[in-house]
Design an enzyme around this catalytic site. Sequence first.
Site, PDB file in Angstrom:
ATOM      1  N   SER A  87     122.533 -29.625  86.601  1.00  0.00           N
ATOM      2  CA  SER A  87     122.653 -30.687  85.600  1.00  0.00           C
ATOM      3  C   SER A  87     121.761 -30.389  84.402  1.00  0.00           C
ATOM      4  CB  SER A  87     122.234 -32.019  86.216  1.00  0.00           C
ATOM      5  OG  SER A  87     120.828 -32.034  86.366  1.00  0.00           O
ATOM      6  N   LYS A  88     121.955 -31.172  83.358  1.00  0.00           N
ATOM      7  CA  LYS A  88     121.163 -30.985  82.149  1.00  0.00           C
ATOM      8  C   LYS A  88     119.676 -31.172  82.465  1.00  0.00           C
ATOM      9  CE  LYS A  88     120.529 -32.687  77.450  1.00  0.00           C
ATOM     10  NZ  LYS A  88     119.106 -32.705  77.652  1.00  0.00           N
TER      11      LYS A  88
END
Length: 511
Positions: A266-267
Site C-alpha cells: 500500500s501507499k
Amino acid sequence: MNNRKVRVRFAPSPTGPLHMGGVRTALFNYLFAKRNSGQFILRIEDTDQTRYVDGAEDYIIESLKWCGIEIDEGVEEGGPYGPYRQSDRKEIYKEFAERLIESGNAYYAFDTPEELEAMREKLKEEKNSVQQYNAITRGSMKNSLTLSDEETNKIIDSGEPYVIRFKMPDNYDIVVEDIIREMVKVDTNQLDDKVLFKSDGMPTYHLANVVDDHLMKISHVIRGEEWLPSLPLHVMLYKAFGWEESMPEFAHLPLLLKPSGKGKLSKRDGDALGFPIFPLEWTDPKTGDVSRGYREDGYFPEAFVNMIALLGWNPGTEQELINMRDLTFSFDLNKVHKAGARFDPEKAKWFNHQYLIREDDGKLEGAYQKILKAKGIDANNSYVLRVISLIKERANFVSDFWDQSYFCFQAPTEYDPKVVKKRWKENTSEIMSELKKQLEGLEMFDHESMEKAIQDFIEGKEFGMGQVMNPFRLTLVGAGIGPGVLDIAELLGKEETLKRLQAGIDNIKRD
Ligand code: GLU
C-alpha cells in the site's frame, strides 16, 4: 487459447493516481497484445461519479506514455468501438439493463435506504449469517417481482428513484476456467442480487464492464486479483445476455505484496519505507498533498518497466534484464504465478543501476549537466563525460552523481574530522611532501605513471600503501570516499592535484 483476434483492455477508474499494481496490469495486457499481434485498448471506467478525481485520467494516460505502453484504441486515439470513456457511453447501458428485465434476468427495485437497512437488521436479529438482497429476501422487498406490473409502472412514471438488480438464480454452480487461477467454482447461493443500474441513471461497474467488453470484442480480460470475486457475476451476466459463446477468457493477476511479504502493498508502506508507489508524482487536487513518483525519483522508464514485469512473472530462465522489446517476445500469460509477488525496493534500485551503467554516457552527461548548472558549475562536456565514466558504477541514479563526484568540480574547503583522526598521523605531512616531490617530477600524469612512481617511492622508504594513499585521498577529496585515488588525480590533472596536496599539507591539522 481460442482463435479469436486478441483484443485486451486496461480499464482503470479515474479515482486517483495509478498504483504500481495498476501499471503492471496495463503492462501485462500490453505485452500480451503485442505477443499475439493484438490490440491494446484503454477504457476509462468513470461511472461512479462520487469517486471521480480531477486529473486522474490525464495522469493515467501520462503514466502509460512514460512507460512506453502504446495505446491502439482509447480516449485520445479513438477507434472503431468508441467512445472509450464510459460516461460518454451513458446512453448504451440502460437499454442493456432493460433487455435483462425483459428476459427475466433482472428487475426494478424501489427499496429506500431505510428499508434496506431494516432488512439487514432483521436478518441479523434472526442470526442469519448473510444479510443480503438475494433469492431468499427479494420476495419480501419492494420490487417489480413482488409488485404488479401496474404498480411497478406507476412508481416508475411517478419519477420515484429506482435501481435495476440482477436476479441471481439459486442452486447453480458457476464454473469458469481462469488462465492463472485455473478452475474457479462458486455456488450462486453465496451471491447477492447486485445492482446493475443506479438511481442516478448510471450503470454500475459490473454492467458497464461486461457490456463494454462484449461490444468492444474483448478476447481476454487480464486484471488484478481483487476483481476475482466479481467474476461469477460477470459470467452470469454473459449467460443472461446470451453472449456465452463470445465470452472473453479471464486471467486474474496476483497481488503485489509488501517488502516483508506479508499483506498487500500500500501507499503507506512506501511512505514508511521511503519508496514511491506511483509511477509519476501526484498532487492530490483536494488536499494539495504530493506523493512521490518513480519518474521524479530518477528512475529510467525502461528500468521501472523491467522491474514491474518481473512481479509475478518470469521468462522461465535466470534472465532479469529484459527490455520492452524483448518482453513483447517472451511474455507468456501462462507463466504468471498464482502466489502474490513481493515487492523489493532495493531490487528496484538495482534495476535502475543496471540500466544506468548501460546507458549512453552522452545522455547521462546531458542529465548531469543540468544538475551542475543548477549548482552554478560550468564544466566542459568532455570533462563531465570523464567524471561520469569514473563514477557511474557507484551510482543508482543520475541524482547520485553529485555525491559521488563533487570533488571533481571543487577543491576541499574542509576535511572530514573522522578521516583526519584516523588517517593523518604525526609524520603524514612529511610523507605527503615527499609524495608531492615524486609527482612533480612526472612528465606523464596518468594512472600508470603515478602508480609506478608511488610504488618505487613506497618501496624505497618502506612505507605501507595505506600510509600514503589514504591521506593522499583526503587531500584530494576532503573525505574518505570516491573512486580510486589515482583515477581522481589523473582526472584532476597535475596542476590541480599538486595544489590540493599542498593545501592539505598546509591545512590538515591533527587535534
Ligand atoms: N474499473 C476497474 C478498475 O478500476 C476495472 C476492473 C476490470 O478490469 O474489470 O480496476
